[in-house]
Design an enzyme around this catalytic site. Structure first.
Site, PDB file in Angstrom:
ATOM      1  N   ARG A 117       0.848  -1.193   0.000  1.00  0.00           N
ATOM      2  CA  ARG A 117       0.000   0.000   0.000  1.00  0.00           C
ATOM      3  C   ARG A 117       0.883   1.242   0.000  1.00  0.00           C
ATOM      4  O   ARG A 117       1.864   1.314   0.741  1.00  0.00           O
ATOM      5  CB  ARG A 117      -0.925   0.012   1.218  1.00  0.00           C
ATOM      6  CG  ARG A 117      -2.000  -1.077   1.155  1.00  0.00           C
ATOM      7  CD  ARG A 117      -2.943  -1.034   2.320  1.00  0.00           C
ATOM      8  NE  ARG A 117      -3.826  -2.191   2.293  1.00  0.00           N
ATOM      9  CZ  ARG A 117      -4.650  -2.531   3.279  1.00  0.00           C
ATOM     10  NH1 ARG A 117      -4.694  -1.798   4.375  1.00  0.00           N
ATOM     11  NH2 ARG A 117      -5.419  -3.595   3.182  1.00  0.00           N
TER      12      ARG A 117
ATOM     13  N   ARG B 121       2.592   0.898  10.128  1.00  0.00           N
ATOM     14  CA  ARG B 121       2.047   1.275   8.820  1.00  0.00           C
ATOM     15  C   ARG B 121       3.171   1.245   7.785  1.00  0.00           C
ATOM     16  O   ARG B 121       3.895   2.220   7.599  1.00  0.00           O
ATOM     17  CB  ARG B 121       1.419   2.670   8.900  1.00  0.00           C
ATOM     18  CG  ARG B 121       0.488   2.999   7.744  1.00  0.00           C
ATOM     19  CD  ARG B 121      -0.145   4.362   7.918  1.00  0.00           C
ATOM     20  NE  ARG B 121      -1.008   4.423   9.080  1.00  0.00           N
ATOM     21  CZ  ARG B 121      -2.297   4.046   9.103  1.00  0.00           C
ATOM     22  NH1 ARG B 121      -2.852   3.592   7.994  1.00  0.00           N
ATOM     23  NH2 ARG B 121      -3.011   4.143  10.202  1.00  0.00           N
TER      24      ARG B 121
ATOM     25  N   GLU C 211      -6.003  -1.069  15.620  1.00  0.00           N
ATOM     26  CA  GLU C 211      -6.629  -2.032  14.717  1.00  0.00           C
ATOM     27  C   GLU C 211      -5.631  -3.113  14.308  1.00  0.00           C
ATOM     28  O   GLU C 211      -4.494  -2.831  13.949  1.00  0.00           O
ATOM     29  CB  GLU C 211      -7.135  -1.321  13.462  1.00  0.00           C
ATOM     30  CG  GLU C 211      -7.753  -2.265  12.435  1.00  0.00           C
ATOM     31  CD  GLU C 211      -7.874  -1.639  11.059  1.00  0.00           C
ATOM     32  OE1 GLU C 211      -7.929  -2.403  10.082  1.00  0.00           O
ATOM     33  OE2 GLU C 211      -7.888  -0.386  10.958  1.00  0.00           O
TER      34      GLU C 211
ATOM     35  N   SER D 129      -9.807  -6.293  10.335  1.00  0.00           N
ATOM     36  CA  SER D 129     -11.057  -5.677   9.897  1.00  0.00           C
ATOM     37  C   SER D 129     -11.827  -6.728   9.115  1.00  0.00           C
ATOM     38  O   SER D 129     -11.321  -7.273   8.128  1.00  0.00           O
ATOM     39  CB  SER D 129     -10.760  -4.461   9.018  1.00  0.00           C
ATOM     40  OG  SER D 129     -11.923  -3.716   8.752  1.00  0.00           O
TER      41      SER D 129
ATOM     42  N   ARG E  24       1.401  -6.324  12.496  1.00  0.00           N
ATOM     43  CA  ARG E  24       0.766  -5.697  13.654  1.00  0.00           C
ATOM     44  C   ARG E  24       0.637  -6.690  14.812  1.00  0.00           C
ATOM     45  O   ARG E  24       0.686  -6.292  15.981  1.00  0.00           O
ATOM     46  CB  ARG E  24      -0.597  -5.129  13.264  1.00  0.00           C
ATOM     47  CG  ARG E  24      -0.478  -3.941  12.318  1.00  0.00           C
ATOM     48  CD  ARG E  24      -1.772  -3.182  12.163  1.00  0.00           C
ATOM     49  NE  ARG E  24      -1.579  -2.021  11.292  1.00  0.00           N
ATOM     50  CZ  ARG E  24      -2.371  -0.954  11.265  1.00  0.00           C
ATOM     51  NH1 ARG E  24      -3.413  -0.895  12.076  1.00  0.00           N
ATOM     52  NH2 ARG E  24      -2.124   0.044  10.444  1.00  0.00           N
TER      53      ARG E  24
END
Length: 426
Positions: free
Chosen positions: A261, A276, A348, A351, A390
């Site tokens: 990403r 991230r 988070e 999801s 994560r």
């Protein structure tokens, strides 16, 4: 993608649902474009039919020696050939404008999704686990990581910001987490392990609602392929164009892949550490099921993700996302947020979304209801089971010791070859 028939029949309800997601009313414009396209299509079909009839009649008139009639018919055919391109272009233009408009509209939220503007309006559904008490001040993973082999400087030297180079036992722990997640999802939760490509074409990105909305958030190669932002893309698109014969049980797929990403919309966020990254790994879950099964499948999928956190004894909470924080293609989303004691916050880590038939319409994935001739669109769901990097961060912060070491969770022992603790370099 949205159902034109539904919009024509329920324009006010459609606009009201879009308004919950902060979108302007567009039903009237969609209906007008659809009407224009259908009118143009009808004109083209009528012209084609008349051209074929007149062409046949020319031969008959010539055979009967009626030259005047034949010439009149030739003139009519010539006029039709002249006028048809205008209607064909009108049909193409209306269809293109309609498709583009529909492609930019988010999915409609489920009735039980709370209204809200952003993450502050999300609703906590449940918490699990007890937060560990430390007899020292817990540190963030970015502070304890370098001594354990989490090399941010070399990652930056090689590739720039938001890349990390893992060495030694921490690299092994990262791999162990992915293997553990895959084994849980396949051996206990009934998912079929897959190894899909991580380069895909425009169609796969569009079909899974990543284009055109998220083009800037993804990496594109010079030969016009896309590096997948998640294996949701190839796993879900694997049924594109199919009429699935048997969905008595949902199709459940999982994969551990690299993900990419650009993080174009996250400038200044999580610039430190491993949270991230431009390149990261995830174990993804995808389900394809009957419409009547998707709500239950959503709950099941979320529990499969929760099971990983519970096995690792990582405290977390389940959040129901509000309309303003939900992903573009989702009709309902649960986020799992893991407790990070170094940050003193929940972050988070998974999801899980039910997209209804939104993606299925875009990629034409269908099934045939029992006893019916017509096909119907399947429902698709996707979720992280989990984000590997994560989870590594969560293990580091929750299992850290005062001397900077990190204890390996018991569930990962079979994957670590006897390593029970990550020790900081002297």
């Amino acid at each position: 993608m949205h159902d034109i028939a539904y919009i024509r029949s329920n324009p006010q309800e459609f606009d009201a649902a879009l308004a919950r997601r902060g979108a302007e009313p567009v039903a009237d414009r969609i209906i007008a474009l659809d009407a224009h396209k259908r009118e143009a299509t009808t004109r083209v079909q009528q012209a084609q039919s008349r051209r074929n009839e007149a062409s046949k009649a020319i031969g008959q008139a010539m055979g009967q020696g009626n030259k005047d009639k034949a010439e009149a018919l030739k003139a009519e055919v010539a006029e039709i050939k002249t006028s048809m391109p205008e209607w064909e272009e009108a049909e193409r233009a209306a269809a293109a404008e309609l498709d583009h408009l529909l492609a930019t509209l988010p999915n409609l939220p489920a009735a039980d999704v709370p209204d809200g503007a952003d993450e502050s309006d999300n609703v906590e559904i449940a918490q699990w686990g007890e937060k560990r008490s430390f007899d020292f001040e817990p540190r963030e993973h970015a502070d304890i990581g370098p001594a354990l082999g989490m090399d941010f400087e070399t990652g930056t030297k090689l590739s720039g910001a938001r890349f990390t180079f893992l060495r030694g036992d921490i690299a092994r722990l990262h791999r162990a987490l992915a293997q553990f997640m895959l084994d849980k999802q396949t051996r206990e939760n009934g998912y079929t392990e897959c190894n899909p490509p991580v380069l895909v074409g425009d169609e796969a990105m569009y079909g899974t609602d990543k284009l055109p909305k998220f083009a800037e958030d993804s990496f594109r190669t010079t030969d016009d392929r896309w590096l997948v932002p998640t294996s949701e893309v190839p796993l879900t698109y694997s049924v594109a164009g199919d009429i699935l014969p048997d969905l008595a049980q949902p199709i459940r797929l999982t994969a551990h892949t690299l993900c990419f990403r650009s993080e174009a919309g996250s400038a200044g966020r999580d610039t430190r550490g491993f949270i991230r990254q431009h390149q990261f790994e995830k174990v993804e879950m995808v389900s394809i099921c009957l419409p009547e099964d998707s709500d239950a499948e959503h709950e099941r999928m979320t529990k499969c993700a929760e099971g990983i956190l519970e096995a690792l004894e990582l405290p977390y909470r389940r959040m129901l996302l509000c309309t303003g924080d939900m992903g573009f293609g989702a009709r309902k989303t649960y986020d799992l947020e893991v407790w990070l004691p170094g940050q003193g916050a929940y972050r988070e880590i998974s999801s899980c979304s039910n997209t209804g038939d939104f993606q299925a319409r875009r990629m034409n994935a269908r099934y045939r209801p029992e006893g019916e001739k017509k096909t119907a669109f399947v429902h698709t769901l996707n979720g992280s089971g989990l984000a590997v990097g994560r989870t590594l961060v969560a293990v580091m912060e929750n299992y850290q010791q005062a001397d900077g070491s990190v204890t390996v969770p018991e569930a990962l022992a079979p994957y670590m070859g006897g390593v029970t603790k990550l020790e900081p370099a002297a």
